[in-house]
Design a protein around this motif. Structure first.
Motif, PDB file in Angstrom:
ATOM      1  N   TYR A 101       0.844  -1.206   0.000  1.00  0.00           N
ATOM      2  CA  TYR A 101       0.000   0.000   0.000  1.00  0.00           C
ATOM      3  C   TYR A 101       0.870   1.243   0.000  1.00  0.00           C
ATOM      4  O   TYR A 101       1.875   1.309   0.708  1.00  0.00           O
ATOM      5  CB  TYR A 101      -0.865   0.007   1.265  1.00  0.00           C
ATOM      6  CG  TYR A 101      -1.883   1.131   1.355  1.00  0.00           C
ATOM      7  CD1 TYR A 101      -3.133   1.024   0.730  1.00  0.00           C
ATOM      8  CD2 TYR A 101      -1.624   2.293   2.083  1.00  0.00           C
ATOM      9  CE1 TYR A 101      -4.075   2.031   0.825  1.00  0.00           C
ATOM     10  CE2 TYR A 101      -2.570   3.310   2.180  1.00  0.00           C
ATOM     11  CZ  TYR A 101      -3.793   3.169   1.550  1.00  0.00           C
ATOM     12  OH  TYR A 101      -4.736   4.173   1.653  1.00  0.00           O
ATOM     13  N   CYS A 109      -7.099   5.862   5.561  1.00  0.00           N
ATOM     14  CA  CYS A 109      -6.169   4.819   5.101  1.00  0.00           C
ATOM     15  C   CYS A 109      -6.314   3.538   5.924  1.00  0.00           C
ATOM     16  O   CYS A 109      -6.184   2.438   5.383  1.00  0.00           O
ATOM     17  CB  CYS A 109      -4.726   5.312   5.153  1.00  0.00           C
ATOM     18  SG  CYS A 109      -4.339   6.483   3.833  1.00  0.00           S
ATOM     19  N   HIS A 119       1.345   8.195   9.404  1.00  0.00           N
ATOM     20  CA  HIS A 119       1.544   6.746   9.519  1.00  0.00           C
ATOM     21  C   HIS A 119       1.509   6.266  10.968  1.00  0.00           C
ATOM     22  O   HIS A 119       1.003   5.175  11.261  1.00  0.00           O
ATOM     23  CB  HIS A 119       2.841   6.336   8.824  1.00  0.00           C
ATOM     24  CG  HIS A 119       2.731   6.405   7.328  1.00  0.00           C
ATOM     25  ND1 HIS A 119       3.802   6.410   6.476  1.00  0.00           N
ATOM     26  CD2 HIS A 119       1.620   6.481   6.523  1.00  0.00           C
ATOM     27  CE1 HIS A 119       3.381   6.475   5.226  1.00  0.00           C
ATOM     28  NE2 HIS A 119       2.065   6.528   5.230  1.00  0.00           N
ATOM     29  N   GLU A 178      -2.132   5.987  11.667  1.00  0.00           N
ATOM     30  CA  GLU A 178      -2.733   4.826  10.979  1.00  0.00           C
ATOM     31  C   GLU A 178      -2.444   3.544  11.759  1.00  0.00           C
ATOM     32  O   GLU A 178      -3.325   2.692  11.948  1.00  0.00           O
ATOM     33  CB  GLU A 178      -2.137   4.672   9.570  1.00  0.00           C
ATOM     34  CG  GLU A 178      -2.692   5.603   8.536  1.00  0.00           C
ATOM     35  CD  GLU A 178      -2.231   5.174   7.147  1.00  0.00           C
ATOM     36  OE1 GLU A 178      -2.248   3.962   6.853  1.00  0.00           O
ATOM     37  OE2 GLU A 178      -1.844   6.043   6.355  1.00  0.00           O
TER      38      GLU A 178
END
Ligand code: ZN
Length: 461
Positions: free
Chosen positions: A27, A209, A235, A238
């Motif tokens: 991804y 995400c 990130h 996430e």
């Protein structure tokens, strides 16, 4: 040799071991579609395209997902500024993005999920986080409860105190801890919104995400990445959402980040006015030259971008396409070959493109030195296979040499063909002065003739 990747999570280069070798899942965080992609974005997506190509060469099935963020405050602001609907902004920007990435010879991702197509999954995930004590609702917002996750901050290696001190942490009265971040926020009537248990609202960027990766790649997958600037907070957040919602130790096993792009030493920024979009550079050079320039430095290193570097990339491709044109001129078609081991090994070593390109230069030199016909063909076939794995030299050399910059009045192809025929006739009639005059006239108009065993070919200067 096995594929090795530098993993931001461990700060080490590691041998890549997939969760499931029969189906590798990767991804890359995609664009927020409110404006043109700049070359820094282009660099990140080109690096991931290369990773996807190498993975697809090594594994029988790879799913490469790259999302479209089509709900974001930047999009709302842009729509207002342009006096357009949000749909118009996201649709035209997405179409432009696809055109730019196609020109860079990026393979379309196998899955390209849109945030607005996954709102239900986001709401369900937020509900799970609230139920497990990792999130809370307050004043129409839902926030992730950072102190509920003891090892929050593992990817960026920042302490919660450092994060709070960071400029990107917003202080708000509805937050229990200053480090808590938004999963859901209320929408005014003129803003895009969806009904939810917490009222009409829209998702925060990070949850998008987490929901899309879970929907398309599962709760734990192989590689996740994007640009270096996404490590924190995007990130990190996430990871927090996905691990806490799914009860897993990791979200992805390998975190891969592309380095920054500088412009003649300076960071690209709006205030310095040194931001180039992919689209504007495509008016000046073929997309493949831009691709080569973006892959010239190792993907994790800073890439210092310049127009000079772009011209060099174009010149390199002129030379390399010259090899294919010469090889085709000798036998008609360059046969398919296996990618040479040393080129594959360079790419398997954390995508070492500088080494792979030096090997391509060596193959091109060997082709020119080789005099024996079968050996020349074998070298050309290796060369084509090696370049093809990197998404280079995939077009017909004649098409490459016919490219003209946007707005340039290149002599049209029918006129060139007619001039070449007239020169051929002049030579047949032994009128060499006339033949020479035609050659010079073409040169003045930017067309170089090359006489070979199969006749005369041409290219634009
Ligand atoms: Zn993302």
């Amino acid at each position: 040799m096995a594929l090795q990747l530098y993993n931001t999570l461990t700060r080490a280069k590691e041998v890549f071991v997939p969760v499931d070798a029969a189906h590798v899942r990767i991804y890359c965080c995609g664009p927020t579609v409110y404006s043109y992609a700049h070359i820094g974005n282009g660099r990140t997506f080109t690096a991931f395209d290369l990773l996807a190509r190498v993975m697809k060469h090594l594994y029988p099935k790879v799913t490469y997902a790259r999302n479209i963020t089509d709900v974001d405050d930047k999009i709302m602001d842009r729509a207002k500024a342009l006096g357009q609907s949000i749909e118009t902004v996201t649709e035209t920007t997405t179409a432009q993005f696809h055109a730019d990435m196609d020109a860079l010879n990026l393979l379309r991702p196998d899955v390209e999920p849109r945030a607005t197509g996954h709102i239900d999954a986001m709401i369900a995930m937020i509900g799970r986080l609230i139920a497990s004590g990792h999130a809370y609702a307050a004043e129409g917002h839902v926030l992730f409860n950072v102190p509920s996750m003891p090892d929050y901050g593992r990817l960026s290696r920042r302490s919660v105190d450092e994060m709070i001190a960071g400029a990107r942490v917003e202080v708000a009265p509805y937050k229990q801890s200053p480090a808590d971040f938004i999963l859901w926020k209320p929408s005014a009537d003129d803003q895009p919104g969806w009904d939810s248990p917490w009222g009409r609202g829209r998702p925060g960027w990070h949850i998008e995400c987490s929901a899309m990766t879970a929907a398309h790649l599962g709760p734990v997958f192989d590689v996740h990445g994007g640009g270096l600037d996404l490590i924190f907070p995007h990130h990190e957040n996430e990871i927090a959402q996905s691990r806490c919602a799914h009860g897993t130790q990791v979200m992805a096993n390998y975190w891969v980040h592309a380095g920054f792009l500088t412009m003649s030493g300076d960071k690209m920024s709006k205030s310095l006015g040194n931001i180039f979009t992919v689209a504007e550079l495509l008016d000046e050079v073929p997309g493949e030259a831009l691709r080569l320039a973006l892959l010239a430095a190792h993907y994790r290193q800073p890439l210092d971008f310049s127009k000079d570097g772009l011209r060099q990339a174009k010149a390199t491709l002129d030379r390399w396409y010259g090899v294919l044109r010469a090889a085709q001129g000798e036998t008609g078609e360059v046969p398919a070959a296996k990618v040479p081991d040393e080129v594959l090994a360079a790419l398997e070593d954390d995508l070492n493109t500088p080494l792979a390109f030096s090997l391509l230069h060596e193959l091109a030199n060997r082709f020119h030195k080789e005099t024996e016909a079968a050996a020349r063909q074998a070298v050309a076939a290796d060369f084509k296979a090696a370049a093809g794995l990197m998404g280079l030299l995939t077009q017909d050399p004649e098409a490459w040499f016919r490219w003209v910059p946007k707005g340039a009045q290149g002599l049209d192809e029918a006129a060139i063909a007619a001039a070449i025929q007239a020169r051929k006739d002049a030579r047949a009639a032994k009128n060499f002065a006339e033949a020479d005059r035609i050659r010079k006239e073409l040169l003045e108009q930017g067309v170089v003739l090359e006489d070979g065993p199969q006749g005369t070919t041409w290219k634009r200067t």
